[in-house]
Design a protein around this motif. Sequence first.
Motif, mmCIF file in Angstrom:
data_model
loop_
_atom_site.group_PDB
_atom_site.id
_atom_site.type_symbol
_atom_site.label_atom_id
_atom_site.label_comp_id
_atom_site.label_asym_id
_atom_site.label_seq_id
_atom_site.Cartn_x
_atom_site.Cartn_y
_atom_site.Cartn_z
ATOM 1 N N CYS A 1 42.588 8.611 21.807
ATOM 2 C CA CYS A 1 43.152 8.424 20.466
ATOM 3 C C CYS A 1 44.496 9.145 20.386
ATOM 4 C CB CYS A 1 42.181 8.988 19.429
ATOM 5 S SG CYS A 1 42.876 8.990 17.764
ATOM 6 N N SER B 1 46.180 9.473 17.339
ATOM 7 C CA SER B 1 46.508 9.632 15.929
ATOM 8 C C SER B 1 46.918 11.058 15.579
ATOM 9 C CB SER B 1 45.310 9.198 15.078
ATOM 10 O OG SER B 1 45.751 8.653 13.879
ATOM 11 N N CYS B 2 46.532 12.015 16.410
ATOM 12 C CA CYS B 2 47.020 13.385 16.181
ATOM 13 C C CYS B 2 47.233 14.069 17.520
ATOM 14 C CB CYS B 2 46.071 14.170 15.277
ATOM 15 S SG CYS B 2 44.770 15.070 16.126
ATOM 16 N N HIS C 1 45.837 16.256 19.167
ATOM 17 C CA HIS C 1 44.745 16.558 20.090
ATOM 18 C C HIS C 1 44.630 15.493 21.192
ATOM 19 C CE1 HIS C 1 43.484 19.898 17.756
ATOM 20 N NE2 HIS C 1 42.917 19.223 16.774
ATOM 21 N N CYS C 2 45.037 14.253 20.888
ATOM 22 C CA CYS C 2 44.969 13.146 21.862
ATOM 23 C C CYS C 2 43.597 13.107 22.551
ATOM 24 C CB CYS C 2 46.082 13.255 22.900
ATOM 25 S SG CYS C 2 47.714 13.114 22.186
ATOM 26 N N CYS C 3 42.527 13.111 21.774
ATOM 27 C CA CYS C 3 41.165 13.218 22.329
ATOM 28 C C CYS C 3 40.836 12.047 23.260
ATOM 29 C CB CYS C 3 40.125 13.174 21.214
ATOM 30 S SG CYS C 3 40.273 14.436 19.969
ATOM 31 N N ILE D 1 37.783 10.099 24.203
ATOM 32 C CA ILE D 1 36.480 10.071 23.530
ATOM 33 C C ILE D 1 35.509 9.198 24.327
ATOM 34 C CG2 ILE D 1 35.317 9.682 21.320
ATOM 35 C CD1 ILE D 1 38.083 9.662 19.995
ATOM 36 N N GLY E 1 35.886 12.061 17.911
ATOM 37 C CA GLY E 1 36.950 13.009 18.251
ATOM 38 C C GLY E 1 36.751 14.323 17.504
ATOM 39 N N VAL E 2 37.673 15.252 17.730
ATOM 40 C CA VAL E 2 37.602 16.572 17.088
ATOM 41 C C VAL E 2 37.526 16.440 15.565
ATOM 42 C CG1 VAL E 2 38.967 18.681 16.672
ATOM 43 C CG2 VAL E 2 38.771 17.751 18.984
ATOM 44 N N CYS E 3 38.207 15.444 15.009
ATOM 45 C CA CYS E 3 38.248 15.260 13.552
ATOM 46 C C CYS E 3 36.933 14.736 12.990
ATOM 47 C CB CYS E 3 39.357 14.288 13.185
ATOM 48 S SG CYS E 3 39.114 12.657 13.935
ATOM 49 N N ARG F 1 36.969 9.612 13.657
ATOM 50 C CA ARG F 1 37.341 8.520 14.567
ATOM 51 C C ARG F 1 36.368 8.595 15.739
ATOM 52 N NH1 ARG F 1 42.812 6.971 13.037
ATOM 53 N NH2 ARG F 1 43.278 6.085 15.079
ATOM 54 N N ASP G 1 41.756 17.484 11.383
ATOM 55 C CA ASP G 1 41.747 17.800 12.810
ATOM 56 C C ASP G 1 41.903 19.302 13.059
ATOM 57 O OD1 ASP G 1 44.279 17.431 11.678
ATOM 58 O OD2 ASP G 1 45.214 17.212 13.637
ATOM 59 N N ILE H 1 44.971 11.467 10.601
ATOM 60 C CA ILE H 1 43.727 10.986 11.228
ATOM 61 C C ILE H 1 43.197 9.732 10.530
ATOM 62 C CG2 ILE H 1 43.168 13.321 12.008
ATOM 63 C CD1 ILE H 1 40.990 13.454 9.886
HETATM 64 S S1 SF4 Z 1 41.122 14.733 16.416
HETATM 65 FE FE1 SF4 Z 1 40.714 12.686 15.633
HETATM 66 S S2 SF4 Z 1 42.731 11.877 15.113
HETATM 67 FE FE2 SF4 Z 1 43.050 13.607 16.487
HETATM 68 S S3 SF4 Z 1 43.183 12.655 18.511
HETATM 69 FE FE3 SF4 Z 1 41.063 13.339 18.192
HETATM 70 S S4 SF4 Z 1 40.049 11.508 17.395
HETATM 71 FE FE4 SF4 Z 1 42.230 11.156 17.175
#
Ligand code: SF4
Length: 372
Positions: free
Chosen positions: A30, A32-33, A35-37, A39, A45-47, A50, A95, A148
């Motif tokens: 991802c 979107s933030c 962290h670029c998780c 997954i 993800g961390v948030c 998502r 996040d 996010i």
């Molecule tokens: S924390 Fe959420 S928004 Fe940020 S990269 Fe991970 S999944 Fe995406």
Amino acid sequence: MANLQQILERHVREAAPELQEKLDRNRVRCYSCGHCCPIADGQAGVCKVRFNRGGVLYVPWGYVGGVQCDPIEKKPFFHAFCGALAYSFGMLGCDLHCGYCQNWVTSQALRDPSAVIPPLRVTPENIVEDALNQGARVLVSTYNEPLITAEWAIAIFKEARAAGLATGFVSNGNGTPQVLEYLSPWIDLYKVDLKSFNEQRYHQLGGRLQPIAETIRRLHKMGIWIEIVTLVVPGFNDSNEELTAMAEFLVSVSPDIPWHVTAFHKDYKMTGARDTAAETLVRAAEIGKKTGLGHVYAGNLPGEVGDFENTWCPGCHELLVGRSGYRVTSYHVTADGRCRKCAIGIPGRWDPVFRRQLTDHPYLPATAGLSR
Ligand code: SF4
């Protein structure tokens, strides 16, 4: 009865192609933030909002955690559409996990069982119609971390732009090049929280300094209007060295960027630190001015911070916008955004006419057409 996680999992759609990358073994990255998780299938993800199901990245869609009518000065934007009503919506989740979060009921909804708020089903048309009915000039994604939930914000912003509204994010700034490119055609204003200039302290909040500093640089390059907020927390980020480092960084991007240093009050899990004294805020604001920033504001302590609530002309030092808290008390910017005395251009997004402020305090609109 379904729990909050189960309810939210029904309000999703697939992520924008620009904000995801398919990896091996059904994993998805991802963007979107910051962290670029990466997954794994079946994980979030961390948030926590998502998540990956069967190699597809699902993201929040079709609801808000709440809406509110705010004076734009509360976001805070002091150099954009002064006095305007900013119709504000938030979703759920974040996040980062700042111990002093003042929006923790929405931002920590999926991490903290005491943060409970059910979602409200909406369409972009509902939101924009309600905003127009309230007399809004600007539509703002805020309260949770809007990065996010970028896809849903953009769906609403497209509708808002078509209706003549300006759009904005109130964000922690933990962006990526991908998400900023995705947002840039649809966003006018962007507030970034610069919480510290110390990598270790950013780690305590669940983030990193580098993506946030990079976001500020990129937003400025893209021509999006930015204002920066630093919540000054005694013992956390209020040393002269750290405040100077933040101000120097902002000057290196542009001395025209407004910097708001705002007062902390005990909230959420951070109840050990003292509330910020007015003298501390004035000290921080003076550091900003001395370092070379043209517009520095001290917030959250109306009437206690001297001249630091007002906008002054950087050329002739004439009063341009007088404020007390969120209330605009006087306005002297010309229709083309200049000082009326010396005609120097004032950085920002100025309406040709200052309209009477519809409200100087937040209120909840009647949300006709929106349902839990
Ligand atoms: S924390 Fe959420 S928004 Fe940020 S990269 Fe991970 S999944 Fe995406």
